[in-house]
Write a protein that holds these residues in place. Structure first.
Motif, short mmCIF file in Angstrom:
data_model
loop_
_atom_site.label_atom_id
_atom_site.label_comp_id
_atom_site.label_asym_id
_atom_site.label_seq_id
_atom_site.Cartn_x
_atom_site.Cartn_y
_atom_site.Cartn_z
N GLY A 58 -2.72 7.81 1.31
CA GLY A 58 -3.83 8.61 0.78
C GLY A 58 -5.15 7.85 0.79
N TYR A 96 -8.36 8.54 3.28
CA TYR A 96 -9.69 8.73 2.67
C TYR A 96 -10.70 7.74 3.26
CZ TYR A 96 -13.43 9.37 -0.64
OH TYR A 96 -14.65 9.63 -1.18
N ARG A 97 -10.26 6.49 3.49
CA ARG A 97 -11.16 5.51 4.11
C ARG A 97 -11.70 6.03 5.43
NH1 ARG A 97 -8.06 1.19 1.64
NH2 ARG A 97 -9.57 -0.23 0.71
N LEU A 149 -11.89 9.17 6.38
CA LEU A 149 -12.70 10.36 6.17
C LEU A 149 -14.15 10.02 5.78
CD1 LEU A 149 -10.22 12.71 4.26
CD2 LEU A 149 -11.00 12.91 6.63
N ILE A 172 -10.10 6.54 -6.85
CA ILE A 172 -10.53 7.93 -6.97
C ILE A 172 -11.69 8.05 -7.96
CG2 ILE A 172 -9.83 10.24 -7.77
CD1 ILE A 172 -6.98 9.48 -6.68
N GLU A 216 -14.92 6.52 -6.52
CA GLU A 216 -15.51 7.37 -5.48
C GLU A 216 -16.16 8.62 -6.08
OE1 GLU A 216 -15.82 7.11 -1.82
OE2 GLU A 216 -15.78 5.12 -2.71
#
Length: 187
Positions: A107, A111-112, A114, A176, A179
């Motif tokens: 996950g 995300y990195r 994205l 999370i 970010e």
């Protein structure tokens, strides 16, 4: 002493390449406690130790790169992820632990990728601490020390594995939250 600019990244890439070799060595004789098991454990320990070396060189000689910030956590995840999977295949670690760890690791990695066009999500201190405890717990699980020191080593490993799992969850939540806060501050 001058250090070549790409040396830390080269060390990181070697760590990535060691991951499948390590897994093959671990599984080649069905995880038996023979020489391949010991060599797999040694390869894992040496490879995971290079995480500190490449980071140290990059910071000391001020040759930190965005590529290094991206590849370093991927290398750690490849090596530790395959160790978790290998131990679960051998029946030495419950699959739920491996799945929990892999969901968090994949996950964060996805995300990195994205957000890479916006910013590089570098490893945070809690993520680094998580990696240290995963490395210790996995090293203890991989080395067949129970033949040398007795089965009490399983208790020690259980403590380190529990800390590693808790830090895995906590560091995932930390990423999370960080970010989300960072996004709120942007115009």
């Amino acid at each position: 002493m001058a250090v070549p600019r790409q040396l830390p990244n080269a060390i990181t890439i070697v760590r990535i390449l060691c991951a499948p070799v390590f897994l093959w060595m671990l599984l080649a004789d069905n995880g038996a406690d023979g020489s391949l098991r010991w060599w797999a454990a040694v390869l894992f320990i040496v490879a995971i130790a290079t995480d500190g070396i490449d980071g140290y060189l990059a910071r000391k000689y001020e040759i930190v790169t965005d590529l290094g910030k991206l590849l370093d956590p991927i290398a750690d995840k490849a090596l530790t992820g395959l160790a978790f999977v290998g131990l679960s295949i051998l029946g030495e670690l419950p699959w739920w632990i491996t799945i929990l760890v892999l969901v968090r690791e994949v996950g964060i990695t996805v995300y990195r990728f994205l957000v890479i066009s916006d910013h590089v999500l570098a490893a945070a201190w809690m993520g680094k601490l998580k990696t240290v405890f995963q490395a210790i717990a996995l090293s203890l699980a991989l080395l067949p020390f129970w033949h040398v020191v007795g089965e009490w080593i399983w208790w020690v490993n259980g403590v380190f594995m529990t800390i590693a799992v808790v830090l895995t969850i906590a560091s995932g939540i930390d990423y999370i939250v960080s970010e989300v806060r960072g996004r709120r501050k942007k115009p």
